[in-house]
Design an enzyme around this catalytic site. Sequence first.
Site, PDB file in Angstrom:
ATOM      1  CD  GLU A 131       1.036  -6.319   5.701  1.00  0.00           C
ATOM      2  OE1 GLU A 131       0.590  -6.190   4.543  1.00  0.00           O
ATOM      3  OE2 GLU A 131       1.832  -7.232   6.036  1.00  0.00           O
ATOM      4  N   GLY A 160       0.664  -5.605   0.626  1.00  0.00           N
ATOM      5  CA  GLY A 160      -0.411  -5.769  -0.351  1.00  0.00           C
ATOM      6  C   GLY A 160       0.064  -6.332  -1.671  1.00  0.00           C
ATOM      7  CB  ALA A 203      -0.920   0.000   1.210  1.00  0.00           C
ATOM      8  CD  GLU A 228      -2.515  -8.559   2.245  1.00  0.00           C
ATOM      9  OE1 GLU A 228      -3.225  -8.999   3.166  1.00  0.00           O
ATOM     10  OE2 GLU A 228      -2.388  -7.336   2.019  1.00  0.00           O
TER      11      GLU A 228
END
Length: 344
Positions: A218, A195, A150, A198
Amino acid sequence: YITVPRRRPPGHTHSAARLTIPRPTSHRIRSKIFSTEQLCGEMGTLGMVTRSLTRHYSKKNSRPFKLHQYQSWRTLILEPLSSGSVQVRRLSDADSGIVEVNLHRPETKNAIGNEMLRGLRHTFETLEMDGDANVMMISSSVPKAFCAGADLKERKEMTASEVQFFVNSLRSTFALLEALRVPTIAVIEGAALGGGLEMALSCDLRICGENAVLGLPETGLAIIPGAGGTQRLPRLVGKAVAKELIFTGRRIGAKEAMSIGLANYTVPAGEARPKALEIAREINNKGPIAIRMAKKAINEGIEVDLQAALDLEEECYEQLLNTKDRLEGLAAFAEKRKPRYRGE
C-alpha cells in the site's frame, strides 16, 4: 423436517429454502414458508428464522424456543449463501462440520470489490450463527491467486468518502472473520497482497503453497494497509519485521513467511488445500465447545495482562465443566474408543 415457506406471490420463482431441526415430540409448530430471497436478507438468515420459530412456538408453549438447543443438527442448508464471487461449501459425512469458503473472481484475481465484500460479510455473519460449523477454510478457485487485494479499478471511480466507507467496511468485515467462534484457515496459493493478506492475517492459521507471494504494497500507492494490516502483522511477526515489510512494500515467498511466523506450514505448490483439510479434520474431531473456548482464551487473553488472562482462562474452563462432551471424552478414554462429540 419442519418445512418452511409462506405462500409465494404471483410470478415469484425462488425455490423454498429448508431449515432442518428436530421436530419436538410433545408440541406442534405451525409450518411457515420463507422464500430463499427472504431468508437471505440483509438482517441475516438465521435471525429471521429464529424470530419466526420463536413467535410460533411461544404461542402454544410456556417455555421459549431456543435455537441453540438444536445445534447438533444440521442448522442450515442454503445454496443462496453462495454468491458469484464467494462460494460456500459444507463438507459432509465424516467431514461434516468443515465449511469451505471459496473465492471465485477470476477476471480480477479475486480482487475485493463491493460485491465480493458483501458476500464475505454475509457469509461470516451467517456462519457465526451456524451451530454445526466447527472449522472454516478460506481458499481460492483462481489459479496462482489467493486474493490480489482491493479492486483498484473500482477504487478509481470512487470519491474520497466512498473509499473511506469501503475501507471501513472491509476492516469491520475482517474483524468479523477474526472474531468467528470457530477456527479459520487461510489456504494460500499464489498472490495474497494488500487486502488479500489482511484477510489471511485475520484467520487463525495460514497454509502456503511454495508459489505463494505475500505482501502489503500500500505505501507504494501513497496509502497504508487499512483493513488491519498495520495491527495484525506486528502481532504475528514482531514490530521490526512488520515495519520493514510495510515501509518497503516488499513481497515475500512462502518459505520466508514461514520463517518469520507468518505462515504455519509451507507445502509444495498445489498442496495447500490438502494440508489445510488435514488440519481441519484434526480440529473437527475435537470437542467443538472446547475449541471455541480455547480460541476465546487465546485471542482475548493476549490483549490483556497475564493475571487478567489467567482469570479469563479460568472462566473459559468453567464453561466446559458441565458439558456432555467433557463426560463423553472421559468415557471414551476409559473405554479406549474414539469420542463422539456433539457440541453439548
